[in-house]
Design a protein around this motif. Structure first.
Motif, PDB file in Angstrom:
ATOM      1  N   ARG A  62      46.632  39.893  42.984  1.00  0.00           N
ATOM      2  CA  ARG A  62      45.937  38.738  42.423  1.00  0.00           C
ATOM      3  C   ARG A  62      44.959  38.161  43.440  1.00  0.00           C
ATOM      4  NH1 ARG A  62      49.819  34.498  39.544  1.00  0.00           N
ATOM      5  NH2 ARG A  62      47.742  33.591  39.305  1.00  0.00           N
ATOM      6  N   THR A  63      43.952  37.430  42.957  1.00  0.00           N
ATOM      7  CA  THR A  63      43.012  36.790  43.869  1.00  0.00           C
ATOM      8  C   THR A  63      43.681  35.579  44.510  1.00  0.00           C
ATOM      9  OG1 THR A  63      42.097  35.373  42.134  1.00  0.00           O
ATOM     10  CG2 THR A  63      41.036  37.514  42.480  1.00  0.00           C
ATOM     11  N   SER A  66      43.580  32.274  42.449  1.00  0.00           N
ATOM     12  CA  SER A  66      44.503  32.172  41.314  1.00  0.00           C
ATOM     13  C   SER A  66      45.923  31.907  41.799  1.00  0.00           C
ATOM     14  CB  SER A  66      44.448  33.448  40.468  1.00  0.00           C
ATOM     15  OG  SER A  66      45.046  34.551  41.132  1.00  0.00           O
ATOM     16  N   GLY A 123      41.601  42.542  45.358  1.00  0.00           N
ATOM     17  CA  GLY A 123      41.611  41.146  44.952  1.00  0.00           C
ATOM     18  C   GLY A 123      41.281  40.210  46.100  1.00  0.00           C
ATOM     19  N   ALA A 148      37.072  40.322  45.310  1.00  0.00           N
ATOM     20  CA  ALA A 148      37.134  39.035  44.625  1.00  0.00           C
ATOM     21  C   ALA A 148      35.745  38.404  44.615  1.00  0.00           C
ATOM     22  CB  ALA A 148      38.136  38.114  45.322  1.00  0.00           C
ATOM     23  N   ASN A 153      37.857  38.827  35.773  1.00  0.00           N
ATOM     24  CA  ASN A 153      39.277  38.937  35.445  1.00  0.00           C
ATOM     25  C   ASN A 153      39.984  39.837  36.446  1.00  0.00           C
ATOM     26  OD1 ASN A 153      39.073  37.464  32.826  1.00  0.00           O
ATOM     27  ND2 ASN A 153      37.766  39.198  32.301  1.00  0.00           N
ATOM     28  N   GLY A 154      40.935  39.265  37.185  1.00  0.00           N
ATOM     29  CA  GLY A 154      41.640  40.028  38.203  1.00  0.00           C
ATOM     30  C   GLY A 154      42.694  40.949  37.619  1.00  0.00           C
ATOM     31  N   LYS A 155      43.236  41.799  38.480  1.00  0.00           N
ATOM     32  CA  LYS A 155      44.330  42.673  38.079  1.00  0.00           C
ATOM     33  C   LYS A 155      45.469  41.823  37.516  1.00  0.00           C
ATOM     34  CE  LYS A 155      43.122  45.601  42.050  1.00  0.00           C
ATOM     35  NZ  LYS A 155      43.553  46.113  43.361  1.00  0.00           N
ATOM     36  N   CYS A 160      37.984  45.301  37.270  1.00  0.00           N
ATOM     37  CA  CYS A 160      37.567  45.661  38.630  1.00  0.00           C
ATOM     38  C   CYS A 160      37.470  47.169  38.800  1.00  0.00           C
ATOM     39  CB  CYS A 160      38.508  45.053  39.661  1.00  0.00           C
ATOM     40  SG  CYS A 160      40.262  45.439  39.428  1.00  0.00           S
ATOM     41  N   SER A 187      46.561  47.620  35.988  1.00  0.00           N
ATOM     42  CA  SER A 187      45.104  47.570  35.890  1.00  0.00           C
ATOM     43  C   SER A 187      44.519  48.970  35.772  1.00  0.00           C
ATOM     44  CB  SER A 187      44.529  46.854  37.118  1.00  0.00           C
ATOM     45  OG  SER A 187      43.121  46.816  37.079  1.00  0.00           O
TER      46      SER A 187
END
Length: 206
Positions: A62-63, A66, A123, A148, A153-155, A160, A187
């Motif tokens: 995750r970023t 977030s 991320g 990032a 929309n992140g994993k 990505c 992902s």
């Protein structure tokens, strides 16, 4: 006198041929997850926040923004996201000289370099990824970096990985992903890509 020989078992790859390799960075190329965890602990304790190790690894991929936003909600805090993220990154950079490459992944990088194009899909921030790869002497191996801020929309969303495939001009189904997290594997699957799971630190460092 006894001699101890350390043998690294190369990670097995799925059957078939691939036109590009897409690598996550932290925990995949760089054995940096313990360092990231330490940086998170030091940055968050300044705000009275908690980030258990189990949750840290569960949220891998995750970023950072977030993560901080969700910790705020879970713990009823109002940490300034940008300030905490900047502090976390500063501490990580201070600890970075101790990082090493994941041997099992490094073998594949060295073996396939020049045969297929590589991308990093992370991320983490571009600054953080660049610093890690520079420390490891691997920055010049990668034609494309998707970090990032390069996607919305992140994993576990596939955005990505699809962006990296497009930049490399390779069809998603012809890409092989190297990942160490559940979100990353999800992902890759959502992007229609085969994937290799990299063992977590506690399996590589018993």
């Amino acid at each position: 006198m006894s001699v101890i020989i350390l043998v690294t078992v190369m990670l097995p790859l799925p059957a078939g041929e691939f036109d590009a390799y897409l690598f996550d960075c932290d925990g995949t190329i760089a054995d940096s997850m313990p360092i990231h965890f330490r940086a998170w602990q030091l940055a968050l304790e300044e705000w009275g926040a908690e980030f258990p190790e189990e949750l840290f690894y569960a949220w891998g991929g995750r970023t950072p923004t977030s993560v901080i936003e969700d910790l705020n909600v879970r713990q009823g805090l109002a940490m300034p996201v940008d300030v905490v993220d900047k502090r976390r990154e500063q501490i990580f950079q201070e600890l970075l000289p101790t990082v090493a490459a994941v041997p099992e992944v490094l073998e594949h990088i060295e073996d396939a370099y020049g045969k297929v194009p590589f991308a990093v899909v992370s991320g983490s921030s571009r600054e953080s990824v660049t610093a890690s790869l520079t420390t490891l002497g691997l920055l010049d191996r990668f034609e494309v970096m998707v970090c990032a801020g390069d996607y919305l929309n992140g994993k576990p969303d596939p955005e990505c990985f699809l962006a990296a495939a497009k930049l490399l001009n390779v069809a998603p189904e012809r890409c092989l992903v190297f990942e160490d997290t559940d979100f990353g594997m999800q992902s890759a699957a959502a992007a229609g890509m085969a994937a290799v799971r990299v063992p977590p630190p506690w399996q590589r460092h018993p």
